[in-house]
Design an enzyme around this catalytic site. Structure first.
Site, mmCIF file in Angstrom:
data_model
loop_
_atom_site.group_PDB
_atom_site.id
_atom_site.type_symbol
_atom_site.label_atom_id
_atom_site.label_comp_id
_atom_site.label_asym_id
_atom_site.label_seq_id
_atom_site.Cartn_x
_atom_site.Cartn_y
_atom_site.Cartn_z
ATOM 1 N N ASP A 48 -7.096 19.528 -30.863
ATOM 2 C CA ASP A 48 -8.495 19.458 -30.400
ATOM 3 C C ASP A 48 -8.679 19.198 -28.902
ATOM 4 O O ASP A 48 -8.009 18.327 -28.337
ATOM 5 C CB ASP A 48 -9.234 18.304 -31.091
ATOM 6 C CG ASP A 48 -8.971 18.225 -32.565
ATOM 7 O OD1 ASP A 48 -8.331 19.114 -33.127
ATOM 8 O OD2 ASP A 48 -9.415 17.224 -33.159
ATOM 9 N N SER A 108 -8.833 12.130 -31.946
ATOM 10 C CA SER A 108 -9.853 12.764 -31.099
ATOM 11 C C SER A 108 -11.005 11.846 -30.723
ATOM 12 O O SER A 108 -11.327 10.892 -31.436
ATOM 13 C CB SER A 108 -10.399 14.000 -31.800
ATOM 14 O OG SER A 108 -9.424 15.007 -31.717
ATOM 15 N N ARG A 168 -13.550 9.363 -38.118
ATOM 16 C CA ARG A 168 -12.943 9.579 -36.805
ATOM 17 C C ARG A 168 -13.753 10.514 -35.919
ATOM 18 O O ARG A 168 -14.727 11.109 -36.328
ATOM 19 C CB ARG A 168 -11.526 10.138 -36.980
ATOM 20 C CG ARG A 168 -11.443 11.385 -37.837
ATOM 21 C CD ARG A 168 -9.994 11.894 -37.901
ATOM 22 N NE ARG A 168 -9.841 12.974 -38.843
ATOM 23 C CZ ARG A 168 -9.364 12.853 -40.077
ATOM 24 N NH1 ARG A 168 -8.949 11.685 -40.519
ATOM 25 N NH2 ARG A 168 -9.286 13.905 -40.881
HETATM 26 C C1 FRU Z 1 -9.081 17.823 -36.060
HETATM 27 C C2 FRU Z 1 -8.379 16.482 -36.236
HETATM 28 C C3 FRU Z 1 -9.314 15.332 -35.938
HETATM 29 C C4 FRU Z 1 -8.354 14.233 -35.581
HETATM 30 C C5 FRU Z 1 -7.281 14.999 -34.820
HETATM 31 C C6 FRU Z 1 -5.894 14.454 -34.965
HETATM 32 O O1 FRU Z 1 -8.185 18.852 -35.830
HETATM 33 O O2 FRU Z 1 -7.850 16.376 -37.547
HETATM 34 O O3 FRU Z 1 -10.191 15.007 -36.984
HETATM 35 O O4 FRU Z 1 -8.934 13.242 -34.804
HETATM 36 O O5 FRU Z 1 -7.323 16.316 -35.315
HETATM 37 O O6 FRU Z 1 -5.013 15.148 -34.149
#
Ligand code: FRU
Length: 486
Positions: A48, A108, A168
């Site tokens: 991300d 993220s 998150r």
């Molecule tokens: C989305 C995700 C988020 C998380 C991150 C972990 O791709 O799963 O929800 O914070 O990637 O890398």
């Protein structure tokens, strides 16, 4: 990939001798399919976009990064800066998951400016001895040495009642003088939602509650929410997981899309909105994040990849890239996405520029890394096709059918290896206007197509041979065609 035991995935970069890491970087650099003008990881896996923010003449963009291989493991934030959203400077790893609340990943989050400093808020991911997940939301700020200093303990230490530990990706924004953050969540009944907090100082946060939408049961988790206002409308972007394919829709493993509606009534948390729409009808797009540019434009960057999909470049110890930045605008209540205008600065030689009449077939030039603009397109009847990265053995096809007004991207023969083949190799969308403009950005292993001045966008990874450089137009049409080497 059985060498990727749990232990191997949660090894910190600092465990590696600098010479060993240097060798890995060199190996990655010699990989086929490395990008020419996209943000890509030096080694390992990118996912991300995070912390995207403009401050004092500079754009800051971070991404989720696992340095040691093309798998999801211990996530860092990698930092880039830019003056123009096009040329990015490598600032290195900025957020290191080395504290108890983020011991299993700095997940993220978003960026915001406060007290003349770039701040961030992100999710600390921790696993206990029984491998049970604990999430918290942590604030930090960017120091002048390019590293993020965490403000520990976490600002939001636990998950509120009613939700699982899949809680998150805080996106922070200001609304009428108050700070808000919106967090991706999973309810205890395993449905997705977003939860809103508010704050006076963006340091200590109070739970406001769940944002009320018309979609109480839409997938099992909503990741990476983003809320912003554009021309008096409220837009909620999020990436729902667990949506079944229906017709042309929801064809990839996971989706990313938006609601458009009235502005959210904070603090009642009510939101009147239209149906969910996908942002990108291609194959490789997920977890987008937006920010406000210096001049008030709303800019979006996405991850040009998806979780749980393997790509041929994995063999070379790296995976994924970010999409090009897009400007979001509204036209009569409809979202349009166009490449940011700064991208014209990538243009090197003009390989072709001319009014073109296609009677049957035309092959104007050959190119590997290029931008192509077809405008004033008038197709007399039947189908119109544009093939790129074409050779005897391979081709990526863009096809428009004048009768159905459907546009199709076909990567069935895009290279010896096609990712996610079990999810199909074509994607289609019905256009509202007949196809009149097509703008295409082709990098060594990607293609991004913008139709009808941003009515629809499709992104895809492709893995052709570097020698497959044919560009072939077929059908009966007239157009203005420009092709630029990038
Ligand atoms: C989305 C995700 C988020 C998380 C991150 C972990 O791709 O799963 O929800 O914070 O990637 O890398």
């Amino acid at each position: 990939m059985n060498q990727w035991t749990r232990e191997a995935r949660y090894r910190p970069l600092s465990d590696l001798a600098p010479e060993v890491y240097q060798l890995m970087k060199e190996e990655v650099r010699t990989s086929p399919w490395r990008f020419s003008f996209h943000v890509q990881p030096p080694t390992g896996l990118l996912n991300d976009p995070n912390g995207f923010v403009y401050h004092d003449g500079t754009y800051h963009l971070f991404y989720q990064w696992f340095p040691l291989g093309p798998v999801h493991g211990l996530k860092y934030w990698y930092h880039l800066t830019s003056k123009d959203l096009v040329h990015w400077f490598d600032e290195g790893a900025a957020l290191i998951p080395n504290d108890d609340p983020d011991s299993h990943g700095a997940y993220s989050g978003s960026g915001f400016v406060k007290d003349d400093k770039v701040h961030i808020m992100y999710t600390g991911n921790k696993r206990d001895q029984d491998w049970v997940r604990h999430t918290s939301q942590i604030v930090g700020h960017l120091r002048s040495d390019g590293r993020i200093e965490k403000h520990l303990p976490p600002a939001i230490a636990t998950v509120p009642d009613g939700y699982t530990e899949h809680f998150r990706d805080p996106k922070v924004f200001q609304h009428q003088g108050t700070w808000y953050c919106i967090i991706g969540a999973q309810r205890n009944d395993l449905t997705g939602a977003t939860v809103v907090y508010h704050s006076e100082d963006a340091e200590s946060w109070m739970l406001l509650g769940e944002l009320n939408t018309r979609y109480p049961d839409f997938g099992y988790m909503w990741e990476c929410p983003d809320y912003f206002e554009l021309d008096g409308h409220g837009l909620l972007l999020f990436s729902p997981q667990g949506i079944e394919p229906t017709g042309d829709h929801y064809q990839n493993i996971f989706q990313s899309g938006y609601f458009i509606g009235q502005t959210v009534d904070f603090p009642n948390l009510s939101y009147q909105h239209e149906d969910f729409l996908e942002l990108d009808f291609g194959f490789d797009f997920y977890a987008p994040q937006t920010t406000l540019a210096a001049d008030g434009r709303r800019i979006l960057v996405g991850w040009m990849g998806l979780p749980d999909i393997t790509y041929p470049s994995d063999r070379y110890k790296w995976a994924h890239a970010l999409t090009l930045p897009r400007e979001l605008t509204l036209e009569q209540g409809h979202l349009r996405q166009n490449p940011v205008r700064e991208l014209t600065s990538l243009r090197k030689d003009t390989l072709y520029e001319q009014h073109l009449v296609v009677e049957q077939q035309a092959s104007p030039v050959q190119a590997e890394v290029f931008e192509l603009v077809l405008s004033h397109l008038a197709i007399s009847s039947g189908q119109f096709e544009l093939k790129v990265r074409a050779s005897e053995q391979e081709e990526t096809i863009l096809r428009y059918d004048t009768q159905t007004k459907r546009f199709t991207m076909d990567r069935t023969r895009s290279g010896a290896e096609v990712p996610a083949i079990e999810y199909g190799t074509t994607r289609s969308i019905p256009l509202t206007e007949p196809l009149h403009t097509l703008r295409l950005f082709v990098d060594r292993s990607s293609i991004e197509v913008f139709l009808n001045d941003g009515e629809a966008v499709a992104s895809a990874r492709i893995f052709p041979k570097s020698t497959s450089q044919g560009i072939v137009l077929s059908g009966k049409a007239t157009a203005h065609l420009a092709i630029y080497a990038l």
